[in-house]
Design an enzyme around this catalytic site. Structure first.
Site, PDB file in Angstrom:
ATOM      1  N   GLY A  51      29.191   4.979 -23.408  1.00 13.87           N
ATOM      2  CA  GLY A  51      30.411   4.780 -22.637  1.00 13.87           C
ATOM      3  C   GLY A  51      30.204   4.902 -21.145  1.00 13.87           C
ATOM      4  N   LYS A  74      33.563   8.580  -8.686  1.00 10.94           N
ATOM      5  CA  LYS A  74      34.796   7.825  -8.882  1.00 10.94           C
ATOM      6  C   LYS A  74      34.909   6.688  -7.880  1.00 10.94           C
ATOM      7  CE  LYS A  74      38.016  10.925  -8.652  1.00 10.94           C
ATOM      8  NZ  LYS A  74      39.355  11.518  -8.804  1.00 10.94           N
ATOM      9  N   TRP A 117      38.630  12.654 -15.182  1.00 15.14           N
ATOM     10  CA  TRP A 117      39.066  13.203 -16.475  1.00 15.14           C
ATOM     11  C   TRP A 117      40.485  13.764 -16.318  1.00 15.14           C
ATOM     12  CZ3 TRP A 117      35.920  11.474 -19.945  1.00 15.14           C
ATOM     13  CH2 TRP A 117      34.569  11.353 -19.691  1.00 15.14           C
ATOM     14  N   HIS A 127      36.624  13.937 -22.075  1.00 17.07           N
ATOM     15  CA  HIS A 127      36.510  13.159 -23.311  1.00 17.07           C
ATOM     16  C   HIS A 127      37.763  13.324 -24.180  1.00 17.07           C
ATOM     17  CE1 HIS A 127      32.372  11.824 -22.745  1.00 17.07           C
ATOM     18  NE2 HIS A 127      32.063  13.052 -22.352  1.00 17.07           N
ATOM     19  N   SER A 130      21.589  11.911 -30.636  1.00  9.61           N
ATOM     20  CA  SER A 130      21.714  11.902 -29.177  1.00  9.61           C
ATOM     21  C   SER A 130      22.570  13.064 -28.692  1.00  9.61           C
ATOM     22  CB  SER A 130      22.315  10.571 -28.734  1.00  9.61           C
ATOM     23  OG  SER A 130      22.437  10.522 -27.336  1.00  9.61           O
ATOM     24  N   THR A 180      22.530  -5.314 -20.631  1.00  8.61           N
ATOM     25  CA  THR A 180      21.144  -5.141 -21.075  1.00  8.61           C
ATOM     26  C   THR A 180      21.130  -4.321 -22.355  1.00  8.61           C
ATOM     27  OG1 THR A 180      20.388  -5.190 -18.782  1.00  8.61           O
ATOM     28  CG2 THR A 180      18.844  -4.348 -20.429  1.00  8.61           C
ATOM     29  N   TYR A 196      19.275  -1.872 -24.580  1.00 10.65           N
ATOM     30  CA  TYR A 196      18.210  -0.876 -24.544  1.00 10.65           C
ATOM     31  C   TYR A 196      17.901  -0.446 -25.974  1.00 10.65           C
ATOM     32  CZ  TYR A 196      19.228  -0.565 -19.567  1.00 10.65           C
ATOM     33  OH  TYR A 196      19.424  -0.865 -18.238  1.00 10.65           O
ATOM     34  N   ARG A 223      17.061   8.235 -26.236  1.00 12.73           N
ATOM     35  CA  ARG A 223      16.628   9.590 -26.598  1.00 12.73           C
ATOM     36  C   ARG A 223      16.692   9.807 -28.102  1.00 12.73           C
ATOM     37  NH1 ARG A 223      19.694  10.818 -21.801  1.00 12.73           N
ATOM     38  NH2 ARG A 223      18.319  11.550 -20.139  1.00 12.73           N
TER      39      ARG A 223
END
EC number: 2.8.2.-
Length: 616
Positions: free
Chosen positions: A239, A264, A285, A290, A344, A468, A470, A474
């Site tokens: 995100g 920001k 936030w 989240h 992750s 892109t 990827y 990780r």
């Protein structure tokens, strides 16, 4: 350092005979031989040492050749006389190494000589072979002039042409990934850029039946009005990357202002000081770290309208509540494979992440410590192993995507005693599926280019640069066995089912939008073909009418058959139709045409499922 006596005599000028002394009549050769014998008879002289031989352990090749082969000049004899005692002072190992070095140098010179002669012989043979070939090919030219000269010139010209072509190719097509050097560029068409993202099969078989309304996602987003995009950011789903695309990579009339050193950005509507995007990179936030679906749906309207509306009088506050009900909030999110997302998040927690700023507000209050216990006792959970991370029963990483997308008020928020666990899981999963299906847009981390395509088609907003994909993250660096993978899938069984549902819906929407795009392009080509037909008929009839008005008698005598003009018109129309149809077949593949069904039917995808593998 005193020079030897023989060296001093070599550098002394020649003595002239004294006056009155008799002239020497001895033979020069015998005189030199006698002097050499006398010099050799003197003890300690250089000649005596040379005749006696080199010191013990020293090779003869280093001493005898430069002193006894033939007479040399004074400088050479001086060098030999000076080097001989110096070389005798060297150690035995150093003398041996110098001898080996000289043997190796002789071997290298021998190899170089053999290689040079071999290349010369090969070139000579190649010259004769090419000369014979050219004499066979260019036979008539042999009678004109010397054939060897012409073949040499022609060979030189071909070599120069080849070198020039290589240089031009390097300038035009540098590197090894040139399309001109790929055989696939000549044997197959240009591949679809959206097909090479994943390793799924070329033929996509849908599992769920969605209506046309579920698949068609095209929002009439009015950036100048009151429409607002709300980004629901789930942890470790990519995100952050997608949020940066929203504020930095979209072509807008008034782009977002992003200052260096600040996370920001200011995303105002054109001509207004209001934001059109609600995300961490535009508003921060504002509803907590989240925030999930339950928090956003209750928090976003009050935050967007701002504190200024809360300070207004009650009469005006009622008016703004009505405006809020009419406001269009378009929710978007990104999902990820549950196993990769779980690993992750574990790696992120290992580095010290806690998300303590998350409010978890549900039904107007945050959960208590009994409802949501903590998995660690210290300040953070840094350095925890994977087994400890999986063993915690209160870990919010388990089925996080279902919890973030469902309406928690349906199950009593975080109070697990409201209903049985099996019923609670079923309600949460159905709520998450329903909210995800009715969202304006959602993307998948594993399909970056398809995510970009669907967002552009949904909101009619284009990105500046492509996304892109990827493949190395990780989570991919963590090596787990099948047993641990099965346990992670068991802990996230709700997320696994939700992701399967989301992936099927995502790919069906992509196929539907692609087919709709091709149908629209085909419709435009058909309209263009009808327009060209009408123009052609209009031009033909105008020219025919002008000819008849000028010479009516002549036209009747020349065209006794009244159907000739009609046949000519039909032939022109057929030729035009055939040319346009050939162009259409070259541009797009064949597709099945079907009538659109109603939005309320369950089998709304029958108009495109038959050709879904062709459009992918």
């Amino acid at each position: 350092m005193a020079l030897p006596a023989c060296a001093v005599r070599e550098f002394e000028p020649p003595r002239q005979p004294e006056r009155g002394a008799p002239v020497r009549t001895t033979c020069p050769r015998r005189h030199s031989r006698v002097e050499a014998e006398l010099a050799a008879s003197r003890p300690g002289s250089v000649a005596a040492s040379v005749r006696a031989g080199p010191p013990r352990g020293v090779s003869h090749g280093f001493h005898t050749r430069p002193l006894l082969d033939k007479p040399r000049k004074a400088s050479s004899s001086l060098a030999g006389a000076a080097c001989a005692p110096l070389f005798a002072l060297l150690s035995r190992g150093r003398r041996r190494r110098m001898h080996v070095l000289r043997r190796r140098w002789d071997l290298g010179s021998l190899c170089r000589a053999l290689l040079t002669r071999g290349l010369a012989a090969l070139g000579h043979s190649l010259k004769h072979v090419l000369g014979a070939i050219f004499s066979k090919i260019f036979g008539p030219m042999a009678s004109v002039g010397n054939m060897d000269e012409k073949s040499n010139k022609l060979l030189l010209a071909l070599v120069m042409l080849f070198l020039f072509a290589v240089i031009v190719l390097q300038y035009v097509c540098p590197g090894t990934e040139c399309q001109l050097l790929r055989l696939q560029a000549f044997s197959s068409p240009v591949p679809d850029p959206y097909r090479s993202e994943d390793e799924s099969s070329a033929r996509f078989v849908p599992r769920y039946n969605f209506t046309r309304g579920d698949l068609l996602r095209k929002v009439d987003f009015d950036i100048k009005g009151d429409d607002l995009i709300v980004f629901l950011h789930i942890q470790k789903t990519g995100g952050t990357t997608f949020g940066r695309h929203l504020v930095r990579n979209i072509q807008l009339e008034q782009p977002c202002e992003c200052r260096v050193g600040q996370k920001k950005c200011t995303c105002h509507r054109p001509g207004k000081r209001e934001t059109w995007l609600f995300s961490r990179f535009s508003t921060g936030w504002s509803c907590g770290l989240h925030a999930d679906w339950t928090e956003l749906t209750s928090c976003v309207p009050s935050v967007v309208d701002g504190k200024r509306d809360a300070r207004l009088r009650p009469s005006r506050w009622r008016i703004f509540q009505i405006l809020d009900a009419a406001r269009n909030f378009h929710y978007i999110t990104i999902l990820r494979d549950p196993v990769s997302r779980y690993l992750s998040e574990w790696r992120h927690v290992q580095r010290g992440a806690t998300w303590k700023a998350s409010l978890h507000v549900c039904d107007g209050r945050p959960p208590t410590s009994e409802e949501l216990p903590s998995c660690y006792t210290g300040d953070d959970w840094s350095g925890c192993p994977l087994k400890e991370f999986m063993d915690c029963p209160y870990n919010l990483a388990n089925n996080r995507q279902v919890r973030m997308l469902s309406d928690l008020t349906l199950v009593g928020c975080y109070n697990l005693s409201v209903m049985p666990e099996k019923q609670r899981n079923k309600v949460l999963l159905e709520s998450a599926k329903s909210n995800l299906k009715h969202m304006a847009f959602f993307g998948l981390t594993e399909f970056q280019r398809k995510t970009q395509y669907l967002f552009e088609k949904t909101f009619n907003m284009n990105f500046i640069s492509p996304f892109t994909q990827y493949n190395t993250t990780r989570a991919s660096s963590v090596e787990i066995n099948k047993e641990i993978q099965k346990r992670i899938e068991g802990l996230n069984f709700l997320d696994m089912e939700l992701y399967s549902y989301a992936k099927d819906l995502f790919l069906q929407r992509y196929q539907f939008m692609r087919q709709k795009e091709h149908q629209e392009a085909r419709r435009k080509r058909q309209e263009q073909r009808k327009f060209l037909k009408g123009r052609l008929l209009q031009t033909h009839f105008q020219s025919q009418g002008q000819g008849q008005s000028q010479n009516p008698n002549q036209n009747q005598s020349q065209n006794p058959n009244p159907n000739a003009n009609q046949n000519l018109t039909q032939n022109l129309m057929q030729n035009l139709t055939q040319s346009l149809s050939q162009k259409e077949n070259r541009e797009s593949p064949k597709q099945n045409s079907g009538k659109e069904q109603n939005d309320n039917t369950s089998n709304g995808t029958n108009d495109y499922i038959g050709s879904v593998e062709k459009w992918r």
